[in-house]
Each structure stands twice: as C-alpha cells, then as structure tokens.
Design a protein around this motif. Structure first.
Motif, PDB file in Angstrom:
ATOM      1  N   SER A 170     -60.708 -43.416 -19.340  1.00 14.07           N
ATOM      2  CA  SER A 170     -59.729 -42.966 -18.357  1.00 14.07           C
ATOM      3  C   SER A 170     -59.794 -41.455 -18.181  1.00 14.07           C
ATOM      4  N   SER A 171     -59.452 -41.016 -16.984  1.00 12.67           N
ATOM      5  CA  SER A 171     -59.360 -39.587 -16.686  1.00 12.67           C
ATOM      6  C   SER A 171     -57.921 -39.129 -16.897  1.00 12.67           C
ATOM      7  N   VAL A 172     -57.771 -37.871 -17.294  1.00 19.55           N
ATOM      8  CA  VAL A 172     -56.428 -37.313 -17.478  1.00 19.55           C
ATOM      9  C   VAL A 172     -56.301 -36.080 -16.592  1.00 19.55           C
ATOM     10  N   THR A 173     -55.207 -36.018 -15.855  1.00 19.17           N
ATOM     11  CA  THR A 173     -54.958 -34.913 -14.932  1.00 19.17           C
ATOM     12  C   THR A 173     -53.492 -34.497 -15.062  1.00 19.17           C
ATOM     13  N   VAL A 174     -53.141 -33.421 -14.378  1.00 17.24           N
ATOM     14  CA  VAL A 174     -51.743 -32.979 -14.353  1.00 17.24           C
ATOM     15  C   VAL A 174     -51.306 -32.799 -12.912  1.00 17.24           C
ATOM     16  N   ARG A 175     -50.083 -33.263 -12.632  1.00 17.70           N
ATOM     17  CA  ARG A 175     -49.527 -33.118 -11.292  1.00 17.70           C
ATOM     18  C   ARG A 175     -48.008 -33.106 -11.394  1.00 17.70           C
ATOM     19  N   ASN A 176     -47.415 -32.085 -10.797  1.00 15.27           N
ATOM     20  CA  ASN A 176     -45.952 -31.962 -10.787  1.00 15.27           C
ATOM     21  C   ASN A 176     -45.360 -32.072 -12.190  1.00 15.27           C
ATOM     22  N   SER A 220     -52.968 -27.217 -16.657  1.00 13.99           N
ATOM     23  CA  SER A 220     -54.135 -28.101 -16.690  1.00 13.99           C
ATOM     24  C   SER A 220     -54.124 -28.907 -17.978  1.00 13.99           C
ATOM     25  N   VAL A 221     -54.919 -29.978 -17.998  1.00 16.71           N
ATOM     26  CA  VAL A 221     -55.025 -30.832 -19.186  1.00 16.71           C
ATOM     27  C   VAL A 221     -56.486 -31.195 -19.402  1.00 16.71           C
ATOM     28  N   GLN A 222     -56.841 -31.456 -20.661  1.00 18.00           N
ATOM     29  CA  GLN A 222     -58.208 -31.816 -21.012  1.00 18.00           C
ATOM     30  C   GLN A 222     -58.180 -32.695 -22.264  1.00 18.00           C
TER      31      GLN A 222
END
Length: 241
Positions: A170-176, A220-222
C-alpha cells in the motif's frame, strides 16, 4: 609592556567569565522553557529544549532567539474522534525566530519544521480489525502492518478461506492533516474476483493527526522500517502562553 600584559589578562578573565555566565543562563532558560512546554502541552515527561546560538544573553536582550530545538519522546495527538488519541514517537522540531514576551510568559516562532514517527502497531488501531464480508461469503480483516520496502506499507490481510494472511502493498500519503493508506492493487484468491469497494473498506483507511504542539501541521509521510515517518511544519507557532 607590563600594563599591556595585565590588560590582556583582564580581558581574558572577563571573556571567560562572560562565557560561563552565558552558558549558565542558557542552561537555566532551557530548563524553564522545557517545564513551561510540558505544562502547556500536558506532556507525560519533560521535553528536551536546546537554545542554539552564541551568545545567548545578547539574544535574550533582543527579545528573540535565533534557533530553538525541541524534542518530545512520546506525544498523544488528537484524532478528531472523541477522546481517542494516537501516539507520536520522537517528535523533533526546529523553531526559527522565537519571539517572547517581556515577562517570558509566552513565545512564538516565526517558522517550525520537524520530524516524528508513527509506529505500525499504533497505526494498526485505525484499520478495520473485525472480520468483514468482501463478497462470495469470504470474510477478511487487517491483522498487521509492516514495512514493505520502497516506501510502501505491507498490509497483512487474513481471509476466512485461507490458513495464513496474505500481504498487500500500500501507498501512504498525507492530505488535510490525515495519514492515508491505499492498497496499490487487489490480491487474487484462486480465481475469485473480489468486490473492490468491500475489499478497500478494509485495506484503505485514514488517520487524522490533530492538535500537534504549537498547532504545527502534517507536511509529508514516508513508510520506513520502524513506522511511518512524518514531517511537520508551521508558521507563527505558539510555544507557550
């Protein structure tokens, strides 16, 4: 010549005394700032505070500190879901241009950047853990999260018809101000076509991170070995008062 030598000795002594006084003052200020931050943010333990730059006393006189570093071992962040919290580990923030009031009761940084980590077992609490119907009488649930390499999260999913969990990258992202986990693709189960919307209702989830110290925000996230590494940033960050 003798007078010059005496003058040089006096200058050296005064210089040494100034350095000693400056370092004692900064040590005291760091301890006071740490105690104030602990009280303001209701922390379980006293954070680390480092006031950088020399001399400290001239910064103090100007009413602004060039660079302040803050380290918080464990921080329980709000999630926007009632009293539920999520633990943030090793939060480190670098504050620039920290202005403080005349009575030192409040302080505000022009800007702040930082890093922290959300452990996989902590993020797992957000995923749907109860068995859920994904179609054709098959039930599934997320039972583990780990590092999948190349910035991906490995999501372990247990299906009712299989003896062992299978992994989904899975990909991990950040939003709001939300950490979002999204499966890159659906697994294949002996030719069974899973209903995507139902499957993603299990594997795809998001976690809000609210009310970080000074109201700094997610940037951001990683995905990494020990958890999801996050970066934060903010401006006009209120540290106390």
């Amino acid at each position: 010549m003798r007078a010059l030598r005496v003058l040089l000795i006096v200058v050296v002594i005064l210089g040494v005394l100034f350095v000693v006084v400056d370092r004692v003052a900064v040590h005291f200020a760091q301890n006071e700032a740490a105690d104030k931050l602990r009280s303001t943010e209701n922390l379980a333990s006293t954070p680390d505070v480092s006031i950088n730059g020399f001399p400290f006393l001239t910064q103090l006189a100007s009413g602004e500190l060039d660079d302040v570093e803050v380290g918080i071992k464990d921080y329980d962040a709000a999630t926007g879901n009632g009293t539920q919290k999520i633990r943030i580990d090793d939060l480190k923030a670098d504050m620039k241009g920290v202005r403080f009031s005349g009575d030192y009761s409040s302080a505000t940084a022009d800007s702040a950047t930082g890093t922290a980590t959300i452990a996989y077992d902590e993020l797992l609490k957000t995923a749907r853990s109860e068995p859920t119907d994904v179609g054709f009488g098959i039930k599934a649930q997320v039972v583990g999260l780990s590092y999948g390499g190349n910035g991906k999260i490995r999501v372990a999913v247990k299906f009712s018809l299989l003896p062992e969990p299978i992994s989904v990258l899975s990909s991990v992202t950040v939003r709001n101000d939300k950490v979002q986990v999204h499966a890159d693709s659906l697994p294949r189960l002996a030719g069974v076509q899973l209903i995507e919307s139902r499957f993603r209702s299990i594997t795809d989830f998001q976690q809000a991170i609210d009310q970080l110290p000074g109201d700094i925000k997610l940037d951001s996230v990683q995905a990494a070995k020990d958890g999801v590494e996050i970066t934060v940033k903010g401006s006009d960050v209120k540290l106390a008062g």
